[in-house]
Design a protein around this motif. Structure first.
Motif, PDB file in Angstrom:
ATOM      1  N   MET A   1       0.838  -1.184   0.000  1.00  0.00           N
ATOM      2  CA  MET A   1       0.000   0.000   0.000  1.00  0.00           C
ATOM      3  C   MET A   1       0.875   1.237   0.000  1.00  0.00           C
ATOM      4  N   GLY A   2       0.609   2.182  -0.881  1.00  0.00           N
ATOM      5  CA  GLY A   2       1.382   3.412  -0.914  1.00  0.00           C
ATOM      6  C   GLY A   2       2.662   3.272  -1.711  1.00  0.00           C
ATOM      7  N   ILE A   3       3.775   3.742  -1.152  1.00  0.00           N
ATOM      8  CA  ILE A   3       5.061   3.743  -1.852  1.00  0.00           C
ATOM      9  C   ILE A   3       5.927   2.620  -1.294  1.00  0.00           C
ATOM     10  N   LYS A   4       6.376   1.744  -2.170  1.00  0.00           N
ATOM     11  CA  LYS A   4       7.127   0.563  -1.731  1.00  0.00           C
ATOM     12  C   LYS A   4       8.492   0.956  -1.155  1.00  0.00           C
ATOM     13  N   LYS A   5       8.758   0.447   0.044  1.00  0.00           N
ATOM     14  CA  LYS A   5      10.048   0.584   0.720  1.00  0.00           C
ATOM     15  C   LYS A   5      10.455   2.028   1.004  1.00  0.00           C
ATOM     16  N   LEU A   6       9.488   2.959   0.932  1.00  0.00           N
ATOM     17  CA  LEU A   6       9.821   4.353   1.243  1.00  0.00           C
ATOM     18  C   LEU A   6      10.165   4.517   2.717  1.00  0.00           C
ATOM     19  N   ALA A   7       9.413   3.859   3.592  1.00  0.00           N
ATOM     20  CA  ALA A   7       9.699   3.974   5.024  1.00  0.00           C
ATOM     21  C   ALA A   7      11.111   3.471   5.345  1.00  0.00           C
ATOM     22  N   ASP A   8      11.512   2.370   4.702  1.00  0.00           N
ATOM     23  CA  ASP A   8      12.861   1.840   4.918  1.00  0.00           C
ATOM     24  C   ASP A   8      13.923   2.830   4.445  1.00  0.00           C
ATOM     25  N   LEU A   9      13.670   3.454   3.300  1.00  0.00           N
ATOM     26  CA  LEU A   9      14.626   4.409   2.747  1.00  0.00           C
ATOM     27  C   LEU A   9      14.763   5.623   3.660  1.00  0.00           C
ATOM     28  N   ILE A  10      13.657   6.091   4.208  1.00  0.00           N
ATOM     29  CA  ILE A  10      13.711   7.243   5.108  1.00  0.00           C
ATOM     30  C   ILE A  10      14.487   6.891   6.373  1.00  0.00           C
ATOM     31  N   ARG A  11      14.243   5.702   6.917  1.00  0.00           N
ATOM     32  CA  ARG A  11      14.961   5.293   8.128  1.00  0.00           C
ATOM     33  C   ARG A  11      16.466   5.237   7.908  1.00  0.00           C
ATOM     34  N   SER A  12      16.880   4.812   6.718  1.00  0.00           N
ATOM     35  CA  SER A  12      18.312   4.652   6.470  1.00  0.00           C
ATOM     36  C   SER A  12      18.989   5.937   6.005  1.00  0.00           C
ATOM     37  N   ASP A  13      18.288   6.752   5.209  1.00  0.00           N
ATOM     38  CA  ASP A  13      18.935   7.907   4.582  1.00  0.00           C
ATOM     39  C   ASP A  13      18.466   9.256   5.119  1.00  0.00           C
ATOM     40  N   ALA A  14      17.354   9.288   5.823  1.00  0.00           N
ATOM     41  CA  ALA A  14      16.867  10.558   6.373  1.00  0.00           C
ATOM     42  C   ALA A  14      16.204  10.337   7.724  1.00  0.00           C
ATOM     43  N   PRO A  15      16.920   9.736   8.678  1.00  0.00           N
ATOM     44  CA  PRO A  15      16.304   9.431   9.979  1.00  0.00           C
ATOM     45  C   PRO A  15      15.855  10.663  10.746  1.00  0.00           C
ATOM     46  N   ASP A  16      16.461  11.827  10.456  1.00  0.00           N
ATOM     47  CA  ASP A  16      16.066  13.049  11.150  1.00  0.00           C
ATOM     48  C   ASP A  16      14.654  13.483  10.792  1.00  0.00           C
TER      49      ASP A  16
END
Length: 348
Positions: free
Chosen positions: A1-16
């Motif tokens: 649902m939504g954007i695939k693996k976006l949450a993972d990408l944010i956690r790794s590359d933009a945790p702030d």
């Protein structure tokens, strides 16, 4: 649902861009919710029960925490999304998806329940998620609560996930402005990144992972240029790829005038008649939950009386709990700015 693996990408590359919150942190805030996501959560978790039960309990929990929920309903889905909706319905053993946007009997029941609970309901012209994002961009609401990450490419400044009644649940907040700053891309580039990751409105380039997709967008800025710099054998571009249509859906979502939002007292007797007498939900469950709701609200009232007496009362008084919220002043910040900087409407 939504954007695939976006949450993972944010956690790794933009945790702030991520903050850990508690439900109490949203006291006094106006929160838009995609109703279909809330209802489908209950349908999946407790298929033996009516989703009206879950919607009833969760809405009271929001109100107990002085959260002002605004429920947004889907309209007619974009044609680009129909294939995805059909697959989801088939996987969940649900009836075929609504292609016309006409309210189903379940949707009508949800409308009626929320009306009796005294919370605002808005009908979106298309995807509810797109309208939720528009409402937070306009400053009509403070944030969007959804499990669907496509709130962010739609331009939702603040996205809240896992906002529910579970004490063990850790609420997660995403800031679009911090995300774009950390990744060093514009909102338009972020939309193209989300299309490359995989969205509901078109196919994706096979074999292109999140890290690679981000690097390509940072270097080449849009899908047209990315396609010129990838190996078409290892990363084949879909035939008749509808990425332009998907981009337009995210960037040019239908806008609607910000409505006047009104909260009122729940009508307990009407709720009992509707939920129990008409829909077969056990009356003692509804009565007991309403009693706890009254006790919780009375406790909040007493706490605030003590706070005022001590000279440290909060800005939002219990007397303002059910009130009309006018459209907020148009924010001057760019899309993605924090809702905390917006001017809030004055109480009447």
């Amino acid at each position: 649902m939504g954007i695939k693996k976006l949450a993972d990408l944010i956690r790794s590359d933009a945790p702030d861009a991520i903050s850990q919150k508690e439900i109490s942190d949203y006291s006094g805030k106006v929160i838009a919710l995609d109703t279909s996501i809330v209802v489908n959560q209950f349908r999946a978790a407790t298929p033996q029960l009516s989703p009206l039960t879950g919607l009833f309990f969760r809405t009271l929990t929001f109100l107990e925490h002085d959260i002002k929920p605004v429920f947004v309903f889907d309209g007619k889905p974009p044609v680009e999304k129909l294939a995805v909706l059909e697959k989801r319905a088939e996987a969940a053993n649900w009836n075929s998806t609504n292609r016309t946007g006409t309210a189903s009997s379940q949707t009508q029941d949800c409308h009626q329940l929320l009306k009796l609970l005294g919370v605002p309901v808005i009908q979106a012209p298309g995807d509810a998620e797109a309208l939720c994002a528009w409402l937070v961009r306009e400053g009509t609401v403070d944030a969007v609560a959804s499990e669907d990450m496509d709130t962010l490419p739609f331009g939702g400044c603040i996205l809240i996930r896992q906002l529910n009644a579970k004490k063990s649940s850790e609420v997660i907040e995403y800031s679009l402005s911090k995300l774009l700053t950390k990744l060093g891309i514009s909102h338009e580039e972020f939309v193209d990144l989300c299309i490359l990751l995989g969205c509901d409105y078109c196919e994706k380039i096979k074999g292109l992972g999140p890290k690679k997709a981000l690097k390509l967008i940072q270097e080449h800025h849009n899908i047209e240029n990315v396609v010129l710099h990838i190996n078409r054998k290892t990363h084949p571009v879909p035939e008749n790829w509808k990425y332009i249509e998907a981009r337009k859906i995210f960037l040019d979502a239908p806008q609607t005038p910000a409505p006047k939002l009104i909260w009122s007292e729940p009508d307990e007797n009407a709720l009992v008649k509707f939920l129990c007498h008409d829909r077969g939900i056990k009356e003692n469950r509804v009565r007991l939950r309403m009693e706890r709701f009254r006790q919780k609200r009375e406790s909040l009232r007493e706490e605030r009386v003590k706070e005022r007496a001590a000279g440290c009362s909060r800005q939002t008084r219990i007397g303002d709990f059910f009130r009309v919220t006018r459209k907020r002043v148009q924010p001057t910040e760019a899309v993605g700015s924090s809702s905390s900087n917006r001017k809030r409407p004055k109480s009447k």
